[in-house]
Scaffold this motif. Sequence first.
Motif: not given
Lengths: 86, 383
Positions: B187, B189, B215
Motif C-alpha cells: 500500500d 499510501k 507519487r
Amino acid sequence: MAEIKFVSGIRADATEDVVFRMCPMHLMRTEDRMKELKKGQILEVITDYEGSLNDIPEWCRKTGNELIGVDDNGEFFKFYIRKTSD
Amino acid sequence: MLRVYLDHMATTPVAKEVLNEMLPYLENRFGNPSRAYDLGFEAMDAIDKARERVAGLINAEPEEIIFTSSGAEANNLAVHGLANANKTRGKHLVSSLIEHHSTLNSLRWLQKQGFVVSFAGVDRHGEVDLNQIEKSTGKATVLVSVMLANYEVGTIQPVKEIVEIAHEKGALVHVDAVAAAGNIEIDVKALGVDALSISSHTMYGPKGAGALYLRGGLRLVPLIYSGVQEEGLRGGTENVPAIAGFGKAAEMAEKGLGEIERVRWLRDMLVESVLEIEDTELTGHSEKRLPNHASFIVDYIDGEALMQALSFEGVYIGNGTACISQVLRASPVLIAMGYPSRRAQSSAVFSFGRINTKREIEYAIDRFYLAVKKLRKISPFAR
C-alpha cells in the motif's frame, strides 16, 4: 516568433507543472487544463522546454486565449495564460 | 519425472488468464495506442485498464503509474530520474548494500556524474541498519532508495521507518518492490513512499513489462526520450500485449494474496525439513520475510552445483539473484550480512508459488536430501 512579455508576481488560479515531461506534453496538458478553467481565470504552466517559447504563444494565438506573459526568473519558465471564453 | 519449480524470485510462469488477456493484442488488436482511430483507441483502452489494475494492486491512483519494460527499468528510472530532477537541491543519495543491481549500478553511474552515495549496511538477518540510514541522511540528500524485500534472503525492510527518517530530512524515498509484489500486500499510501518499482514477470505476468509508481505532483527526468507516451515520462510505443497481461496479473495477484497462507505452509514444511540436515542455516529473518521464500546456507557445498544437480532431478531452485549467479560465486548480499566468503558460496534459495503442491514439495525435499548427501561426499571441505 511572437513577442513575449516578461512578467513576475502574477497570481494564477491553477498550475500545470510539465517540467521534464517531453514535448508535446506542454501543449497537451495546457489544452486539457484550460478546459477546466472558467472565463477570466489564469493558468500557470511551468516547463523546462525552450520550445515552449514558440509553442505556447502560438497556441494562445490559435485558440484566442490571452498570453499574459512569461516569468523566467526561476529555474524554469512560467507561462501565464488567461482564458478568454467559456 | 516430476517438475517442481521453486524459483519464483527469478521469474514465474504466465498464468493462463494472463495469456488470454494478451492474445488479442498480439493478433487483431495490434494498433498503435497513439493513433486517433479505432485500432489505436482499443489499444489505449487496454493500457488504461491495465493502469487501473496495477494501481489497484498497490493502492495508487492510475495516473501515478508509469509503465516500463521491466522492474530494472523502473528502478533505473526512479534513481536516475529523481536524482536528476532534484540535483539543484542536493547531490547526495542514500541506499543499502543489498539492493538489486539495477539500483546499485544506477547509483554507481550517478557517482561518476558527481553525486555522492552512502550505502547503509545490514545486520545478520539482512535488515537495513536504520541508524546508518538516519546518520547518513542529511540536508543534501535528495533520495533514499531501498528495497521492500530482498530477493536472496527474503527479508522485509522497515520501509515505513525509513520513509519517516527520509521525509523528516526532506529526502524522497524510492522502493524496489519487485520481489515483494504479489507476495505481500503493498500500500503505497500507508508506506508513504514517493516511488515504487514492480515487475510483471515475477507475478505470473509476461516478461517485458514493469511499472514505476510516482507519487502525484513529483518531477522526474525521463530515461527514454520520445513523445507523448506515459504522459511524456517514458518514450517508445507501448508494449500493449505485455502491459495488458501485466494488468491481468496484477488483478489476479490482488485476489490471489488470499492463497499465500497455503504457500507459507508449504514453505514452513520445507524449512523444517532442510534444517534437519546437519550444517544448514536459514539465512535472512525468521519472521520478517516473504511468506513464499526460504533461503539457506548449505555448508561444504557450492550453491551453483547444488542448483544444477537439483535441476537434473526436475527441481528448480535459485542460488541468489538470477543475473549475478552466473558470474559471481559468492553472494554479495550474504557477504554484506557478515557471512564469510566460503559460506556465502553455499547459498540455496527456494521461492514458492501458488502453482506448488504438497506432493511437489515432498519430492523436492527428497531430492534435496539426496543431492546434498552426494555433493558433500565429493566436497573437499566436508567433514
